[in-house]
Enzyme design. Structure first.
Site, PDB file in Angstrom:
ATOM      1  N   GLN A 279       0.823  -1.223   0.000  1.00 41.94           N
ATOM      2  CA  GLN A 279       0.000   0.000   0.000  1.00 41.94           C
ATOM      3  C   GLN A 279       0.858   1.275   0.000  1.00 41.94           C
ATOM      4  O   GLN A 279       0.459   2.292  -0.590  1.00 41.94           O
ATOM      5  CB  GLN A 279      -0.946   0.003   1.200  1.00 41.94           C
ATOM      6  CG  GLN A 279      -2.082   0.975   1.018  1.00 41.94           C
ATOM      7  CD  GLN A 279      -3.064   0.923   2.169  1.00 41.94           C
ATOM      8  OE1 GLN A 279      -2.690   1.033   3.336  1.00 41.94           O
ATOM      9  NE2 GLN A 279      -4.330   0.743   1.849  1.00 41.94           N
ATOM     10  N   GLN A 336      11.917   7.800  -5.261  1.00 46.62           N
ATOM     11  CA  GLN A 336      11.652   7.090  -4.000  1.00 46.62           C
ATOM     12  C   GLN A 336      11.130   5.670  -4.264  1.00 46.62           C
ATOM     13  O   GLN A 336      11.540   4.718  -3.604  1.00 46.62           O
ATOM     14  CB  GLN A 336      10.638   7.899  -3.169  1.00 46.62           C
ATOM     15  CG  GLN A 336      10.527   7.466  -1.733  1.00 46.62           C
ATOM     16  CD  GLN A 336      11.772   7.789  -0.908  1.00 46.62           C
ATOM     17  OE1 GLN A 336      12.611   8.587  -1.331  1.00 46.62           O
ATOM     18  NE2 GLN A 336      11.911   7.148   0.232  1.00 46.62           N
ATOM     19  N   GLU A 363      10.994  30.643 -18.777  1.00 43.54           N
ATOM     20  CA  GLU A 363       9.762  31.234 -19.346  1.00 43.54           C
ATOM     21  C   GLU A 363       8.862  31.811 -18.241  1.00 43.54           C
ATOM     22  O   GLU A 363       7.634  31.744 -18.317  1.00 43.54           O
ATOM     23  CB  GLU A 363       9.053  30.256 -20.272  1.00 43.54           C
ATOM     24  CG  GLU A 363       9.979  29.887 -21.429  1.00 43.54           C
ATOM     25  CD  GLU A 363       9.300  29.390 -22.670  1.00 43.54           C
ATOM     26  OE1 GLU A 363       8.116  29.689 -22.864  1.00 43.54           O
ATOM     27  OE2 GLU A 363       9.985  28.709 -23.455  1.00 43.54           O
ATOM     28  N   THR A 365       9.416  32.413 -13.811  1.00 43.46           N
ATOM     29  CA  THR A 365       9.453  31.564 -12.615  1.00 43.46           C
ATOM     30  C   THR A 365       8.025  31.331 -12.102  1.00 43.46           C
ATOM     31  O   THR A 365       7.081  32.032 -12.499  1.00 43.46           O
ATOM     32  CB  THR A 365      10.245  32.260 -11.486  1.00 43.46           C
ATOM     33  OG1 THR A 365       9.567  33.492 -11.182  1.00 43.46           O
ATOM     34  CG2 THR A 365      11.680  32.554 -11.892  1.00 43.46           C
TER      35      THR A 365
HETATM   36  N1  CAA Z   1       0.533  39.244 -21.791  1.00 42.29           N
HETATM   37  C1  CAA Z   1       0.387  40.364 -22.541  1.00 42.29           C
HETATM   38  N2  CAA Z   1       0.797  41.579 -22.123  1.00 42.29           N
HETATM   39  C2  CAA Z   1       1.371  41.649 -20.891  1.00 42.29           C
HETATM   40  C3  CAA Z   1       1.547  40.518 -20.076  1.00 42.29           C
HETATM   41  C4  CAA Z   1       1.093  39.270 -20.561  1.00 42.29           C
HETATM   42  N3  CAA Z   1       1.234  38.121 -19.848  1.00 42.29           N
HETATM   43  N4  CAA Z   1       2.142  40.911 -18.923  1.00 42.29           N
HETATM   44  C5  CAA Z   1       2.333  42.231 -19.016  1.00 42.29           C
HETATM   45  N5  CAA Z   1       1.863  42.671 -20.211  1.00 42.29           N
HETATM   46  C6  CAA Z   1       1.865  44.041 -20.703  1.00 42.29           C
HETATM   47  C7  CAA Z   1       1.054  44.953 -19.795  1.00 42.29           C
HETATM   48  O1  CAA Z   1      -0.307  44.940 -20.149  1.00 42.29           O
HETATM   49  C8  CAA Z   1       1.713  46.301 -20.026  1.00 42.29           C
HETATM   50  O2  CAA Z   1       1.274  46.820 -21.262  1.00 42.29           O
HETATM   51  P1  CAA Z   1       0.768  48.363 -21.382  1.00 42.29           P
HETATM   52  O3  CAA Z   1       1.858  49.210 -20.828  1.00 42.29           O
HETATM   53  O4  CAA Z   1       0.524  48.532 -22.831  1.00 42.29           O
HETATM   54  O5  CAA Z   1      -0.458  48.418 -20.537  1.00 42.29           O
HETATM   55  C9  CAA Z   1       3.171  45.936 -20.229  1.00 42.29           C
HETATM   56  O6  CAA Z   1       3.201  44.567 -20.645  1.00 42.29           O
HETATM   57  C10 CAA Z   1       4.008  46.109 -18.989  1.00 42.29           C
HETATM   58  O7  CAA Z   1       3.430  45.322 -17.997  1.00 42.29           O
HETATM   59  P2  CAA Z   1       3.630  45.578 -16.463  1.00 42.29           P
HETATM   60  O8  CAA Z   1       3.457  47.020 -16.136  1.00 42.29           O
HETATM   61  O9  CAA Z   1       2.766  44.606 -15.777  1.00 42.29           O
HETATM   62  O10 CAA Z   1       5.174  45.215 -16.279  1.00 42.29           O
HETATM   63  P3  CAA Z   1       5.901  44.733 -14.990  1.00 42.29           P
HETATM   64  O11 CAA Z   1       7.305  45.148 -15.181  1.00 42.29           O
HETATM   65  O12 CAA Z   1       5.195  45.119 -13.754  1.00 42.29           O
HETATM   66  O13 CAA Z   1       5.805  43.118 -15.000  1.00 42.29           O
HETATM   67  C11 CAA Z   1       6.020  40.900 -15.817  1.00 42.29           C
HETATM   68  C12 CAA Z   1       5.737  42.369 -16.115  1.00 42.29           C
HETATM   69  C13 CAA Z   1       4.734  40.128 -15.988  1.00 42.29           C
HETATM   70  C14 CAA Z   1       6.589  40.612 -14.450  1.00 42.29           C
HETATM   71  C15 CAA Z   1       7.043  40.550 -16.904  1.00 42.29           C
HETATM   72  O14 CAA Z   1       8.223  41.288 -16.723  1.00 42.29           O
HETATM   73  C16 CAA Z   1       7.374  39.088 -17.000  1.00 42.29           C
HETATM   74  O15 CAA Z   1       6.607  38.311 -17.542  1.00 42.29           O
HETATM   75  N6  CAA Z   1       8.580  38.687 -16.512  1.00 42.29           N
HETATM   76  C17 CAA Z   1       9.063  37.355 -16.693  1.00 42.29           C
HETATM   77  C18 CAA Z   1       9.898  37.269 -17.932  1.00 42.29           C
HETATM   78  C19 CAA Z   1      10.088  35.877 -18.405  1.00 42.29           C
HETATM   79  O16 CAA Z   1       9.158  35.074 -18.457  1.00 42.29           O
HETATM   80  N7  CAA Z   1      11.321  35.553 -18.812  1.00 42.29           N
HETATM   81  C20 CAA Z   1      11.602  34.288 -19.360  1.00 42.29           C
HETATM   82  C21 CAA Z   1      12.762  34.400 -20.266  1.00 42.29           C
HETATM   83  S1  CAA Z   1      12.538  33.603 -21.786  1.00 42.29           S
HETATM   84  C22 CAA Z   1      12.993  31.988 -21.569  1.00 42.29           C
HETATM   85  O17 CAA Z   1      13.112  31.497 -20.495  1.00 42.29           O
HETATM   86  C23 CAA Z   1      13.115  31.266 -22.833  1.00 42.29           C
HETATM   87  C24 CAA Z   1      13.948  30.049 -22.868  1.00 42.29           C
HETATM   88  O18 CAA Z   1      15.042  30.105 -23.371  1.00 42.29           O
HETATM   89  C25 CAA Z   1      13.378  28.754 -22.451  1.00 42.29           C
END
Ligand code: CAA
Length: 379
Positions: A279, A336, A363, A365
Site C-alpha cells: 500500500q 523514491q 519562461e 518563474t
Molecule cells: N501578456 C500580454 N501583455 C502583458 C503581459 C502578458 N502576460 N504581462 C504584461 N503585459 C503588458 C502589460 O499589459 C503592459 O502593457 P501596457 O503598458 O501597454 O499596458 C506591459 O506589458 C508592462 O506590464 P507591467 O506594467 O505589468 O510590467 P511589470 O514590469 O510590472 O511586470 C512581468 C511584467 C509580468 C513581471 C514581466 O516582466 C514578465 O513576464 N517577466 C518574466 C519574464 C520571463 O518570463 N522571462 C523568461 C525568459 S525567456 C525563456 O526562459 C526562454 C527560454 O530560453 C526557455
C-alpha cells in the site's frame, strides 16, 4: 464539453511516442552525462514536422493546432526534456511570434526554414540584470540610417549555439521604459555577434544554454518585427504561448517518471511480492496519477483556449505553475519508488528529477506565474 482526442490528435501522439522511444531513448543517458546537444535527433524532429507544428503550411509548417503541439511535447518530454525544450522554443517562442507579427518578407526569408527545422531559432530576452524583471533591458539598438547598431549581452539563451536565427529584444528608446523596447531578427554569422560560454547545468544538460554578446552588430531596419516600441508586448504575448509548451514539457517529465515508476513497481519484489502490491507504493502511484491528470487538464485547457482564439494568458500561467510543481513532486516520488536504483543514472528517474526543476524557472518563474494569475483575478 468532451474530453475525446480526435483521430489526428491520436496519430500525432502515437508518432511522438514512437519517436521518443526509438530515437530519443537510446543515448539519452550519455547525452545528459556529456551535456551533448541532440543534434541528429533534432534534425529528425524537423523531418517529422515537430519543429514548426503550428505554422501555416504556406510557410512549410504543419498547420496543426496547439493541442497537437502539447501532445507531442508531452511524449518527447517523457524521455528527453533537452530535445523537447529545443522544440518548444523553436515552435512557440520563435515561429509563433514571427508568423503572427513578422512581415511577409521576414516569413519568406526566415520562417520557412525555421518551420522545417532546417535552421533552429532562439529567443533572447533575459539579461544578466533582467530576468524576471524583463522591462529592465540594457541591450540597446540605435537607429543609424537603414540599420540599427546592436550592443549588449543576453543570458540563459536556449539553443544558444545550435540556433542560426535569433529574436533579440532590445531597448530602442530607454526614456520610454517598456514602451521603448523593440524586437529584431539577428543572424548568427553577422559581425560582432559572439556566442559566449555554455552553462554547466543541473538538468536539461543536452540543451545548449549560452550567453550571447553583441558588439556593434548591424541589424537592417527590415529585420525589426513590428513597429519600434512593440518589443515588450511581443515578448509577453510570445511567452503566454511559450508557457503552454513548458507546461506540456513539465507534464511529460512527470508522466515519464510515473511510467518508469509504475513499471518498476510491478517488477521489483520486496517482502515476497512486487512492491506495487504494498500500500505504501500504491498510495504514491495514486497521488502521482491524480496530480498528473489534473496538470494534464490545465495544460490541455490552456491549449484549447488558444485554439479557440480566447484569452489564454492566465490559463497558460496556471498550467505552467501547476504542472511544474507536479513535475517536481512526481519525479521525487518516482526516485523514491525506485529506492537506491532511482539514485543512479541507468533508471532514468534521477535525470527526470533534475530536468523537472527548470520548468519552475524558465519562461517565467513560478513566482512570476503567480503575478500573472493574480493580476488576471484582480483586474
Ligand atoms: N501578456 C500580454 N501583455 C502583458 C503581459 C502578458 N502576460 N504581462 C504584461 N503585459 C503588458 C502589460 O499589459 C503592459 O502593457 P501596457 O503598458 O501597454 O499596458 C506591459 O506589458 C508592462 O506590464 P507591467 O506594467 O505589468 O510590467 P511589470 O514590469 O510590472 O511586470 C512581468 C511584467 C509580468 C513581471 C514581466 O516582466 C514578465 O513576464 N517577466 C518574466 C519574464 C520571463 O518570463 N522571462 C523568461 C525568459 S525567456 C525563456 O526562459 C526562454 C527560454 O530560453 C526557455
Amino acid at each position: 464539453m468532451h474530453f475525446q482526442l480526435t483521430e489526428e490528435h491520436l496519430a500525432v501522439q502515437e508518432a511522438a511516442r514512437e519517436f521518443a522511444q526509438t530515437e530519443l531513448l537510446p543515448g539519452v543517458i550519455e547525452r545528459d552525462s556529456e551535456a551533448k546537444f541532440p543534434k541528429e535527433q533534432v534534425k529528425k524532429m524537423g523531418e517529422l514536422g515537430f519543429m514548426g507544428m503550428m505554422v501555416d503550411p504556406a510557410y512549410n509548417g504543419g498547420g496543426m493546432d496547439t493541442i497537437s503541439y502539447v501532445l507531442a511535447m508531452e511524449e518527447l518530454s517523457k524521455i528527453d526534456a533537452s530535445a523537447s525544450v529545443c522544440m518548444s522554443v523553436n515552435n512557440s517562442l520563435v515561429c509563433w511570434g514571427l508568423e503572427k507579427y513578422g512581415s511577409k518578407a521576414q516569413k519568406e526569408k526566415y520562417l520557412k526554414r525555421l518551420a522545417t527545422g532546417e535552421v533552429i531559432g532562439a529567443f533572447c530576452l533575459s539579461e544578466p540584470e533582467a530576468g524576471s524583471d524583463a522591462t529592465s533591458q540594457r541591450t540597446e539598438a540605435q537607429l543609424n540610417g537603414d540599420h540599427y547598431i546592436l550592443n549588449g549581452t543576453k543570458n540563459w539563451i536556449t539553443n544558444g549555439s545550435s540556433a542560426s536565427i535569433y529574436l533579440v529584444i532590445a531597448q530602442t528608446d530607454a526614456s520610454k521604459g517598456h514602451k521603448g523596447i523593440s524586437v529584431f531578427i539577428v543572424e548568427k554569422d553577422w559581425d560582432g555577434f559572439i556566442v559566449g560560454k555554455k552553462e554547466d547545468k543541473l538538468g536539461i544538460r543536452g540543451s545548449d544554454t549560452h550567453s550571447l554578446m553583441f558588439t556593434d552588430v548591424k541589424v537592417p531596419v527590415e529585420n525589426r518585427i513590428g513597429e519600434e516600441g512593440f518589443g515588450f508586448t511581443f515578448a509577453m504575448e510570445t511567452l503566454n504561448g511559450g508557457r503552454i509548451g513548458i507546461a506540456a514539457q513539465a507534464l511529460g517529465i512527470a508522466a515519464g517518471a510515473y511510467e518508469f515508476a509504475l513499471a518498476y513497481s510491478k517488477e521489483r519484489k520486496a517482502f515476497g511480492k512486487p512492491i506495487s502490491q504494498h500500500q505504501a507504493i500504491q498510495f504514491k502511484l495514486a497521488d502521482m496519477a491524480t496530480t498528473i491528470e489534473a496538470a494534464r487538464l490545465l495544460v490541455y485547457k490552456a491549449a484549447w483556449l488558444k485554439d479557440q482564439g480566447e484569452d489564454y494568458s492566465h490559463a497558460s500561467a496556471m498550467a505552467k505553475l501547476y504542472a511544474s510543481q507536479v513535475a517536481m513532486d512526481v519525479t521525487i516520488e518516482a526516485v523514491q519508488v525506485h529506492g537506491g536504483y532511482g539514485y543512479v543514472k541507468e533508471y532514468h528517474v534521477e535525470r527526470l528529477m533534475r530536468d523537472a526543476k527548470i520548468t519552475q524557472i524558465y519562461e517565467g518563474t513560478s513566482e512570476i506565474q503567480k503575478i500573472v494569475i493574480s493580476r488576471g483575478i484582480l483586474r
